[in-house]
Design a protein around this motif. Structure first.
Motif, PDB file in Angstrom:
ATOM      1  N   UNK A  10       0.709  -1.124  -0.033  1.00 33.35           N
ATOM      2  CA  UNK A  10      -0.109  -0.076  -0.010  1.00 33.35           C
ATOM      3  C   UNK A  10       0.857   1.134   0.157  1.00 33.35           C
ATOM      4  N   UNK A  11       1.804   1.331   0.765  1.00 38.32           N
ATOM      5  CA  UNK A  11       2.807   2.297   0.921  1.00 38.32           C
ATOM      6  C   UNK A  11       3.444   2.526  -0.606  1.00 38.32           C
ATOM      7  N   UNK A  12       3.659   1.484  -1.283  1.00 44.83           N
ATOM      8  CA  UNK A  12       4.631   1.648  -2.357  1.00 44.83           C
ATOM      9  C   UNK A  12       3.572   2.356  -3.491  1.00 44.83           C
ATOM     10  N   UNK A  13       2.231   1.691  -3.366  1.00 40.27           N
ATOM     11  CA  UNK A  13       1.238   2.118  -4.296  1.00 40.27           C
ATOM     12  C   UNK A  13       0.845   3.715  -3.876  1.00 40.27           C
ATOM     13  N   UNK A  14       1.003   4.229  -2.984  1.00 31.09           N
ATOM     14  CA  UNK A  14       0.705   5.584  -2.597  1.00 31.09           C
ATOM     15  C   UNK A  14       2.096   6.612  -2.908  1.00 31.09           C
ATOM     16  N   UNK A  15       3.153   5.959  -2.816  1.00 35.73           N
ATOM     17  CA  UNK A  15       4.409   6.392  -3.447  1.00 35.73           C
ATOM     18  C   UNK A  15       4.324   6.852  -4.874  1.00 35.73           C
ATOM     19  N   UNK A  16       3.654   6.086  -5.487  1.00 39.06           N
ATOM     20  CA  UNK A  16       3.503   6.100  -6.890  1.00 39.06           C
ATOM     21  C   UNK A  16       2.620   7.408  -7.335  1.00 39.06           C
ATOM     22  N   UNK A  17       1.687   7.752  -6.312  1.00 41.76           N
ATOM     23  CA  UNK A  17       0.772   8.719  -6.444  1.00 41.76           C
ATOM     24  C   UNK A  17       1.430  10.258  -5.797  1.00 41.76           C
ATOM     25  N   UNK A  18       2.022  10.102  -4.813  1.00 50.50           N
ATOM     26  CA  UNK A  18       2.701  11.265  -3.951  1.00 50.50           C
ATOM     27  C   UNK A  18       3.999  11.385  -3.744  1.00 50.50           C
ATOM     28  N   UNK A  19       4.617  10.313  -4.444  1.00 49.83           N
ATOM     29  CA  UNK A  19       6.141  10.466  -4.399  1.00 49.83           C
ATOM     30  C   UNK A  19       6.700  10.191  -3.274  1.00 49.83           C
ATOM     31  N   UNK A  20       7.981  10.772  -3.118  1.00 51.00           N
ATOM     32  CA  UNK A  20       8.664  10.521  -1.555  1.00 51.00           C
ATOM     33  C   UNK A  20       7.974  11.241  -0.360  1.00 51.00           C
ATOM     34  N   UNK A  21       7.087  11.817  -0.572  1.00 53.07           N
ATOM     35  CA  UNK A  21       6.355  12.342   0.771  1.00 53.07           C
ATOM     36  C   UNK A  21       5.953  11.083   1.475  1.00 53.07           C
ATOM     37  N   UNK A  22       5.685   9.894   0.886  1.00 51.24           N
ATOM     38  CA  UNK A  22       5.268   8.674   1.327  1.00 51.24           C
ATOM     39  C   UNK A  22       6.557   7.820   1.794  1.00 51.24           C
ATOM     40  N   UNK A  23       6.929   7.468   3.038  1.00 45.03           N
ATOM     41  CA  UNK A  23       7.852   6.756   3.461  1.00 45.03           C
ATOM     42  C   UNK A  23       7.476   5.284   3.273  1.00 45.03           C
TER      43      UNK A  23
END
Length: 415
Positions: free
Chosen positions: A42-55
């Motif tokens: 889930x975190x990796x999927x969110x990183x594809x949307x919000x970038x490095x702001x997601x750890x």
């Protein structure tokens, strides 16, 4: 007592108890490990949307099915703590990123917000007289009203945009692009200052889309938990059948299915049950082998393997009488049977057969006590008295002593 017996057994060895405890702890670990793996995805999927702001989410503690129950339980507790902490952090970061994405638009004035009307400047001349105090106060109130209305409109606009950002942050990470894109567009339109009526329609549609995606995600999560429950015991079982099922379950989890295929649970349960029965048969075979050899019976190489696998093995009575014992283990039921047998080359009278059966009867009571001390109580349910039935005749090679003698004769003849 007799030379033919039937009995039920229960395996309560230390190894069996350990296996049960390990499996129980392992099932709990697999569940929290599955939650962690889903959270990392889930975190990796969110990183594809919000970038490095997601750890990224850490991997967490590891364990194996063969580890001690205490060690597995400790790893489970560590991973569960990590999941709770990382889930809260991820939620906070996604919300902050969503709000940040609309902050620029929030800083701009709303397109439909009211603006204070330009008031014409009053022209004064020498004939102008001072206005009464009441008129001055009314004039000030008139000038302040548009400003208050404008501030209220701006506040309502900000509240709608903030609500839209919060809704967007609740959209599951795995939401397909064809759903996420219109949701993001609606948030941008609201933040850019859509008229109140339009903004309310967009918010309602956005809330419905988010709710639908959350419900779909809940179905996927429920199916994942069920699949992990099915897979956990399979990880404690050796063999190709268990390996194939584990791979199948892993593919289903990766494909994010929202239901468990029909028959999968029953198939997995049967594979696990077969492995459990095989393990218990091996424990019984080991205990019987020890009991027989302690009393002077001779067993061939692989006696316990043959008994646990094929379900039948032979032991020779002491001496060169040609008598032996056939031991049978049922494949599906916890039942052990024994029968006195005689090699085909041995010639004996009925009385000798009965004597051999009686000898084994006496020894069998000792064997049962020793097997019970090993953690396998035996409850006899059937018997045939010595001499009541003819002793079964088997090929010489079935009885270890006879097979050894025949091999020796062949070697001597070869010399």
């Amino acid at each position: 007592m007799s030379g033919i017996t039937g009995a039920r057994y229960v395996v309560e060895t230390a190894a069996e108890r350990l296996a049960r405890e390990q499996r129980a702890q392992w099932q709990q670990f697999v569940q929290v490990r599955g939650e962690l793996e889903a959270l990392r995805a889930e975190a990796e999927a969110y990183r594809s949307v919000y970038g490095s702001r997601i750890s990224r989410v850490a991997a967490g503690a590891r364990a194996r099915p063969q580890h001690s129950p205490r060690r597995i339980a400790a790893a489970t507790a560590d991973v569960a703590l990590l999941v709770g902490r990382e889930r809260e952090r991820l939620r906070t970061e996604v919300l902050a990123a969503s709000r940040q994405d609309v902050s620029g638009l929030l800083a701009a004035p709303a397109a439909g917000a009211a603006r204070p009307a330009a008031r014409p400047r009053r022209q004064w001349d020498e004939r102008t007289v001072a206005e009464p105090d009441t008129r001055q106060r009314d004039d000030a109130a008139t000038r302040a009203a548009p400003a208050r209305a404008d501030a209220a409109a701006q506040e309502q606009h900000r509240a709608r945009a903030t609500r839209a950002a919060e809704l967007l942050s609740r959209l599951p990470a795995a939401t397909p692009d064809e759903v996420r894109a219109p949701c993001a567009a609606a948030v941008a339109e609201i933040a850019a200052g859509a008229p109140p009526s339009r903004a309310h329609l967009l918010l309602r549609d956005l809330a419905e889309r988010v709710t639908a995606q959350q419900r779909a995600e809940e179905r996927v999560a429920l199916a994942r938990r069920d699949l992990l429950t099915i897979a956990a015991p399979l990880e404690t079982v050796p063999g190709d059948a268990a390996a194939r099922l584990r791979k199948r379950v892993a593919r289903l989890v990766a494909d994010r299915v929202d239901h468990v295929p029909d028959g999968l649970r029953a198939e997995a349960d049967e594979v696990v049950a077969q492995a459990d029965r095989a393990r218990r048969r091996k424990a019984v075979a080991d205990a019987v082998r020890v009991g027989l050899t302690d009393l002077g019976y001779r067993v061939g190489d692989g006696f316990d393997t043959a008994l646990a696998g094929a379900g039948v093995a032979y032991a020779a009575m002491d001496g060169d009488t040609g008598y032996g014992v056939k031991v049978l283990l049922d494949r599906d039921d916890p039942v052990i049977r024994t029968q006195v047998v005689r090699a085909g080359s041995a010639r004996a009278e009925r009385a000798e057969d009965a004597a051999a059966e009686q000898k084994f009867c006496d020894d069998y009571e000792v064997i049962k006590r020793r097997v019970r001390r090993a953690g396998i109580p035996i409850d006899q349910f059937g018997q045939v008295d010595p001499g009541r039935q003819a002793v079964q005749v088997v090929a010489d090679e079935m009885i270890p002593a006879q097979a050894h003698r025949a091999a020796g004769q062949q070697r001597r003849q070869g010399l």
